[in-house]
Design an enzyme around this catalytic site. Sequence first.
Site: not given
Ligand code: TPP
Lengths: 362, 362, 326, 326
Positions: B258, B262, B271
């Site tokens: 990415r 985020h 980070y």
């Molecule tokens: C069940 C749940 N827990 C927490 C969140 C909060 N949250 C949103 S995005 C994220 C990180 C996601 O990381 P990843 O799966 O690697 O996807 P990326 O954002 O890197 O595309 C979190 C913890 C959420 N959306 N759903």
Amino acid sequence: MKLENYDPLAGKQLQILDAEGKITNKSLEPDLDSETLLRMYKTMMLARIADTKALQYQRQGRMLTFAPVKGQEGAQVGPMAAAQEGDWLVPAFREMAAMLYKGIPLKQLYLYWYGNEIGSQFDKSLRVLPVNVPIGSQINHAAGIAYASKLQGKRDAAITFIGDGGTSHGEFHEGLNFAAVYDSPMVAIIQNNQYAISTPRSLQSKAGTLAQKAVGYGIPGIQVDGNDPLAMYVATKAALDRARAGEGPTLIEAMTYRLGPHTTSDDPTLYRSEEEVKAWQAKDPILRFRKYLSNKKIWNKDKDKEFDDETKRYVKDIFKEVENYPHPTLDEVYDYTYAVPTRELKRQKAAQQQRYEEEGDQ
Amino acid sequence: MKLENYDPLAGKQLQILDAEGKITNKSLEPDLDSETLLRMYKTMMLARIADTKALQYQRQGRMLTFAPVKGQEGAQVGPMAAAQEGDWLVPAFREMAAMLYKGIPLKQLYLYWYGNEIGSQFDKSLRVLPVNVPIGSQINHAAGIAYASKLQGKRDAAITFIGDGGTSHGEFHEGLNFAAVYDSPMVAIIQNNQYAISTPRSLQSKAGTLAQKAVGYGIPGIQVDGNDPLAMYVATKAALDRARAGEGPTLIEAMTYRLGPHTTSDDPTLYRSEEEVKAWQAKDPILRFRKYLSNKKIWNKDKDKEFDDETKRYVKDIFKEVENYPHPTLDEVYDYTYAVPTRELKRQKAAQQQRYEEEGDQ
Amino acid sequence: MAEKTLLQAINDTLAQQMRKDERVVVYGEDAGYEGGVFRVTAGLQKEFGAGRVFDTPIAEAAIVGSAVGMAAAGLRPVPEIQFSGFMFPGYNQVAVHMARMHNRSRGNYPQPIVLRMPYGGGVKALEHHSESLETLFAHIPGLKVVIPSTPYDAKGLLASAIQDDDPTIYMEPKRIYRAFKQDIPEEEYTIPLGKAKIRRKGKDVTVVSYGAMMHDVLKAVDELKDEHFSVEVIDLRTVSPIDTETVIESVKKTGRFVVVHEAVKTLGLGSELISRVNEEAFFHLEAQPTRITAPDITVPLPRGERHHTVDVSRIAREIKRVATFE
Amino acid sequence: MAEKTLLQAINDTLAQQMRKDERVVVYGEDAGYEGGVFRVTAGLQKEFGAGRVFDTPIAEAAIVGSAVGMAAAGLRPVPEIQFSGFMFPGYNQVAVHMARMHNRSRGNYPQPIVLRMPYGGGVKALEHHSESLETLFAHIPGLKVVIPSTPYDAKGLLASAIQDDDPTIYMEPKRIYRAFKQDIPEEEYTIPLGKAKIRRKGKDVTVVSYGAMMHDVLKAVDELKDEHFSVEVIDLRTVSPIDTETVIESVKKTGRFVVVHEAVKTLGLGSELISRVNEEAFFHLEAQPTRITAPDITVPLPRGERHHTVDVSRIAREIKRVATFE
Ligand SMILES: Cc1ncc(C[n+]2csc(CCOP(=O)(O)OP(=O)(O)O)c2C)c(N)n1
Ligand SMILES: Cc1ncc(C[n+]2csc(CCOP(=O)(O)OP(=O)(O)O)c2C)c(N)n1
Ligand SMILES: [Mg+2]
Ligand SMILES: [Mg+2]
């Protein structure tokens, strides 16, 4: 043995003692003293007898629903014999043999299945969590205990059990991953007894073994003959050594079989054949362990007869005690909801007490 | 390519087009017509520009929080180029490029991130589910769609995306297992962009690759250079072929990054290092694909300039439309709660309508 | 007409609806080959095949979540949760997807799902097998929640729920699965969701209940038949949406209100009903509205369960107290 | 004394309690290195190390479930759920273990866990980031549920919750994380759980609220200051257990009752409060108790959110209506 050298994808089962009671893997045979061997055997026997009697009592309408352990005793005492006193046992709901080995009195286990929470008030120094009914969720408790143990600088591991069905649950995944990420001292033992109630193992997962689920967490996984208490001992011992050395969790798949019904509400003839059951009866962990002890000359028919009689009397007496144990009082059902009862609960209890008094109850 | 022959534990990444735009694996280079290649490129560019503009608008206070796709366009258009029209796309929340490729108009995606549910009312024939925020849960939807497709005798697959963080979730486990058990036509693509918000991949799992999580479900898993649209195309195509042949799901790990925050609420400098970002910028999927197309003589600087200008104007116009789009009415926020509004909801809406009238709102 | 238990009525209805509409699929843990641990789905796999009636891995999030996907793809899933106490791992899918997908997609993907689950206590069961969790569903916008109390209603309500385009939680009072039989039509019929049923006409006090508890209420009212007051008994049948009209009309007539449920007191359905009675019939009230419910404690294991149970004599005494309050 | 926002008060308290008791551990998604997406746990990993303050995989069942285990092993975990809308996957562990382990083990394993989570709307957030889910916790026996509305309370209540042996859900009104500052003591202090706070003394109508909404209520009351009636405003602070006494005493005095919350109406805390008012102060009521809440719909995305929001002018008008009802 080095668990890392075992490839769960190779399709090999660890076995030391075969169904005939013969050592098939001499180099791995553990050097256990006769006290330990006898404790393993006697615990399996006690579990078997307690189980059989409870089923009888249940059929007589004296016992409530419970989950029999019959056939899986070896998968449970092997690991617990490998554990140290400070290690935790985090059971699912079919671990009577493991719990007995760890030191929980039969009376408490019976009381629990008899429908009284007081049965779960174990001596805390034994480090055994209560029976856990919601499938899979216990793994996360074990992961938390293991994390705490490491943080506290202790060398105590958490040993947890789960069924073949339980491996499909999201909590299994999260708990193993959580423990793996922090290299927490946890050992997860799958008792693959081939069924989740009526659902066969094949419908639970397309994976060739359940042990290979370890791969997804970057931890060792090993499939073991779960009816071989020695192999279960050795695999668990190796896993515990790893855990204590800070190398993280291990996943052990014990290939075993539930010889009885899922619970007393279940009719296994609906979904499995007599031949299948017979084939597994021949692999009974108790039979082979008895032969092993006899071959070792630390056990014999007479001793067995004597122990059997004695244990049956013991179990009977215990059950009588349990039947005569007072049912939970109003205080007992209310007062453990919070550490200190809330005003609202006190009021609700008082109102109920008053109703009982008006009606002449209690 | 045969996915079964790929060992996710061998630590090899599938790559066809390297960061310099050179073919590194000639035998696997897909034979795509220029129309498809250009659609892939143009979609990546549109996504990149739409993303960049949205970030600008957000910084100007005109756009709300959204999840930028920058850097991951290749991991998304490769798979979607491999899909057929009848296939379903079940996105998480960072799949703008995939959704655009599937045919969702930018206006709708912008409307959604602009904070209006109407943005998710996609043309149903496109077979794209709305953006899915709760991590991991979309996998189970895809598993259900795939099950239905097979039951209905169709050959439509469900393609679903998840993040590296998402692979730790219980729903990931349950969904993949569910699809595997029934050999349902599902393809799950992990966009391993190295972070879950601030949490690095290393804290997400101890496994060497995320692709190896496939082992636990008895399905193929493959790690792919996720910034290589050709490799992503080829891996997904092979997975879709398997799916349609009734052989069940596949897990694809796209190694990507990415490049942006985020979401617009995130400050990635907290980070991760500038060097790390720079290293990945050099692996940009768009840069290498542009070189590939130039080498193929189906694209050049002039065309690029023209397309870039045109697209920027297009995106600007779309955003204006979105800014002028009417906000949801009272009817809109109430009337989709149930297929037919309940009496209670009608009353609540009427009461609110009356309050608005009294206060001169609406 | 045929004599059926509540359980048989459900089984018949599933078969009938599956025959009628091939989009209906039934599945869950042990719901396929064995026909469920209570045998509610017995015989269905044999008749409809293992594609439409199947066993799942132990994975409640997958059971509910896959239904969301199946519904999007045009099926009408009727998944089973083995006991309501095990719905929690699937609750994420229930509350954030099943209940919302129609809204989120602005009508594109309605969720014609019926999530069946046995619920309730009084069957001497293990922990987690005795819960009454209707609040956790009725609080979530977008869900409908049905709790039948008779074989007749079980059939008509289930048929409606399967045909309804909204997601329905269908809670089965397992204590009365086989408790009695009722003569019900063999052919299909429907009972509208969201319509309560007046089980006894009366004019002095309104008593609202639902599910297994309904029968204890009726027994209590029978015990009171020689009293000088008469009781109107309303069976909600659908706890979301609540048939407020029927309740309010009754309370306007009687001026007295009692609600009985086996769920815990705090934030149980009783709290919502009392609030609605306050909102719409406050000035008709002649006595304070009263809740008869379980206490706010975890359902005890069987030997202590009676302390949690609402019994007939308590219901009778409370009704009498409210009815005769001056 | 120092000027602190609500967010700073929480951050300070976490640090203070961790310094005092090394059994306290803090963790969650992004809660370690980064200090949380809202920065509530900022600086803690630096001070206390990555053993006691750490990032977790995205796995809410593991976050809550591991806390259950840690508590059994003698820690006092303070895990974070990133947004309350993401607590659902961990709800199984909350409702069937955290809330019950003390009871199940007959006192052997109390659960001194504080599960923190930001909640509530009005911050122009994505779907699932605006929920008010207190009912889902307050309905479960064995849990305590705290919702502070000021920096002072946030600190005192959090200290109490961490020191309390029962499991607490600590819901943080994120809309007011940084909305204002308050002069609060630097040293440790506690505020008892289960005690409401009378924010304004008054004699004609009782208004109960909590969390972010408290401030809208106070604004509304300010708007009404020239009216000929006076408003008693109660801040619940703990929504389970509810401080029924304080509420009832007030209603007995005022005879009028209004409850305000941003959670949906059906089975929101308002329903329970009205029922308790009915049960204990019915004959003091001079007007019908009134709920001012969100409608029973999913929280809309930001452009439609205002239709879900309870605003100050509505609160003021309703209070006036109830206060002046004859
Ligand atoms: C069940 C749940 N827990 C927490 C969140 C909060 N949250 C949103 S995005 C994220 C990180 C996601 O990381 P990843 O799966 O690697 O996807 P990326 O954002 O890197 O595309 C979190 C913890 C959420 N959306 N759903
Ligand atoms: C979360 C959850 N879902 C469903 C159940 C109901 N249930 C009890 S035991 C069981 C089967 C368990 O199978 P397995 O994990 O193989 O363990 P075994 O019974 O064979 O020891 C099921 C589905 C449960 N206890 N928990
Ligand atoms: Mg099993
Ligand atoms: Mg990521």
